[in-house]
Scaffold this motif. Structure first.
Motif, PDB file in Angstrom:
ATOM      1  N   ALA A   1       0.845  -1.213   0.000  1.00 14.18           N
ATOM      2  CA  ALA A   1       0.000   0.000   0.000  1.00 14.18           C
ATOM      3  C   ALA A   1       0.866   1.243   0.000  1.00 14.18           C
ATOM      4  O   ALA A   1       0.549   2.234  -0.677  1.00 14.18           O
ATOM      5  N   ARG A   2       1.945   1.227   0.767  1.00 15.14           N
ATOM      6  CA  ARG A   2       2.836   2.386   0.796  1.00 15.14           C
ATOM      7  C   ARG A   2       3.495   2.612  -0.570  1.00 15.14           C
ATOM      8  O   ARG A   2       3.613   3.751  -1.040  1.00 15.14           O
ATOM      9  N   ALA A   3       3.899   1.495  -1.188  1.00  9.82           N
ATOM     10  CA  ALA A   3       4.541   1.638  -2.509  1.00  9.82           C
ATOM     11  C   ALA A   3       3.552   2.166  -3.532  1.00  9.82           C
ATOM     12  O   ALA A   3       3.902   3.012  -4.382  1.00  9.82           O
ATOM     13  N   LYS A   4       2.306   1.717  -3.464  1.00  8.83           N
ATOM     14  CA  LYS A   4       1.299   2.174  -4.405  1.00  8.83           C
ATOM     15  C   LYS A   4       0.979   3.641  -4.192  1.00  8.83           C
ATOM     16  O   LYS A   4       0.827   4.425  -5.148  1.00  8.83           O
ATOM     17  N   ALA A   5       0.912   4.026  -2.949  1.00  4.93           N
ATOM     18  CA  ALA A   5       0.617   5.440  -2.624  1.00  4.93           C
ATOM     19  C   ALA A   5       1.753   6.330  -3.085  1.00  4.93           C
ATOM     20  O   ALA A   5       1.539   7.445  -3.575  1.00  4.93           O
ATOM     21  N   LYS A   6       2.966   5.796  -2.956  1.00  5.55           N
ATOM     22  CA  LYS A   6       4.115   6.597  -3.355  1.00  5.55           C
ATOM     23  C   LYS A   6       4.147   6.818  -4.871  1.00  5.55           C
ATOM     24  O   LYS A   6       4.474   7.898  -5.348  1.00  5.55           O
ATOM     25  N   LYS A   7       3.756   5.770  -5.646  1.00  9.05           N
ATOM     26  CA  LYS A   7       3.720   5.909  -7.109  1.00  9.05           C
ATOM     27  C   LYS A   7       2.636   6.877  -7.550  1.00  9.05           C
ATOM     28  O   LYS A   7       2.787   7.576  -8.543  1.00  9.05           O
TER      29      LYS A   7
END
Length: 318
Positions: free
Chosen positions: A308-314
């Protein structure tokens, strides 16, 4: 030559009839009696006329009967039985002489019963105090698992005092599916039962764990708040301990420096609540770091969080 009248009927003459009212004497033994045999015969006659003599005669009878019995048993190849016969005859002789054991005082026993102590000591209703070997009896008593030390004292003519010191139940040892009560020195002293005295004992598991039980129990005793959370201590490969916590966490301790590692574990738990987190293993075997393994649920949750953090960052601003 003619014989004179009545010459052949003189008293003591060959072929003469014995005088009325007297028994005919047996012919004398052609073998001359030895001096020792004559002395023994005279002594027996004198002793038989006194109380001591009657007692001595009983002893002599016992000795002769016992001697023939043992001789026959040994010829039959039953040496063990022969030894017991000798002991029985000796006890009987001692009892006739007034040395029968009439009183046995036993002290210090709790788990071992007086009947077991008497059985191991070999003291029976027919035992003579003369033939009780105090040192050998003590050794036999100390061979019992529960008895740590024993003393045996004889008080003539008829009393024996036995004092024992029992081992204390120190821990439970689980090995090959069995649980045994062990003393601090690691000696198994009883199978585990539902006795309330055993319920709160610490548990050690594994080959050789009973020999090193003192080190882990003492180490945990210095940290009572940690000790209360431990369900069992498992000795791995007879080299190091793994603590099985009540909440399911395994704490792997190092082979050397165990006390330092336990103190570090307590510091981590106090500061970061380590032992209440969703983890399965705390590995303290490395001196410069602590390795923690999450539970499957915690690992999945952590993976989802990282995604979720990686997706939010993208999707965020460039």
């Amino acid at each position: 030559m003619r014989s004179r009248p009545g010459e052949g009927r003189r008293a003591g003459a060959p072929g003469a009839a014995p005088p009325p009212g007297r028994h005919k004497r047996l012919p004398p033994d052609p073998r001359p009696a030895s001096r020792s045999a004559l002395l023994l015969r005279r002594l027996s006659v004198r002793l038989a006329s006194t109380r001591l003599g009657r007692r001595s005669a009983s002893l002599l009878t016992l000795a002769v009967v016992g001697g023939f019995s043992v001789y026959g048993i040994v010829l039959g190849g039953h040496v063990g039985v022969a030894r017991q016969v000798v002991l029985d005859v000796a006890d009987a002789a001692g009892n006739v002489a007034g040395f029968k054991v009439k009183e046995v005082n036993i002290s210090g026993h709790d788990h071992v019963t007086p009947a077991e102590i008497l059985d191991v000591a070999g003291i029976k209703a027919s035992t003579s105090i003369l033939f009780v070997n105090a040192d050998e009896t003590r050794v036999r008593l100390e061979a019992l698992p529960w008895i740590q030390s024993a003393s045996v004292r004889k008080f003539y003519p008829d009393r024996i005092d036995i004092a024992v010191t029992e081992r204390q139940a120190f821990a439970l040892w689980q090995i090959n599916g069995e649980i045994k009560v062990i003393a601090r020195d690691g000696i198994p002293i009883a199978p585990y039962s539902d006795d309330p005295r055993y319920v709160q004992l610490p548990i050690v598991v594994g080959e050789g764990a009973h020999k090193r039980v003192g080190e882990i129990v003492d180490a945990l005793a210095r940290l009572p708040s940690l000790r209360d959370q431990v369900r069992a201590a498992i000795l791995v490969a007879e080299r190091r301990w793994t603590l099985k916590m009540r909440n399911g966490i395994d704490v792997r301790l190092p082979e050397a420096g165990m006390d330092v590692a336990l103190v570090a574990l307590m510091d981590l738990d106090r500061e970061k609540k380590l032992l209440t987190r969703d983890i399965t293993i705390v590995d303290l075997r490395l001196p410069d770091r602590v390795v923690v393994r999450l539970s499957d649920a915690a690992a999945d949750a952590r993976t989802q969080m990282l995604k979720a953090r990686a997706k939010a960052k993208k999707g965020g601003p460039a």
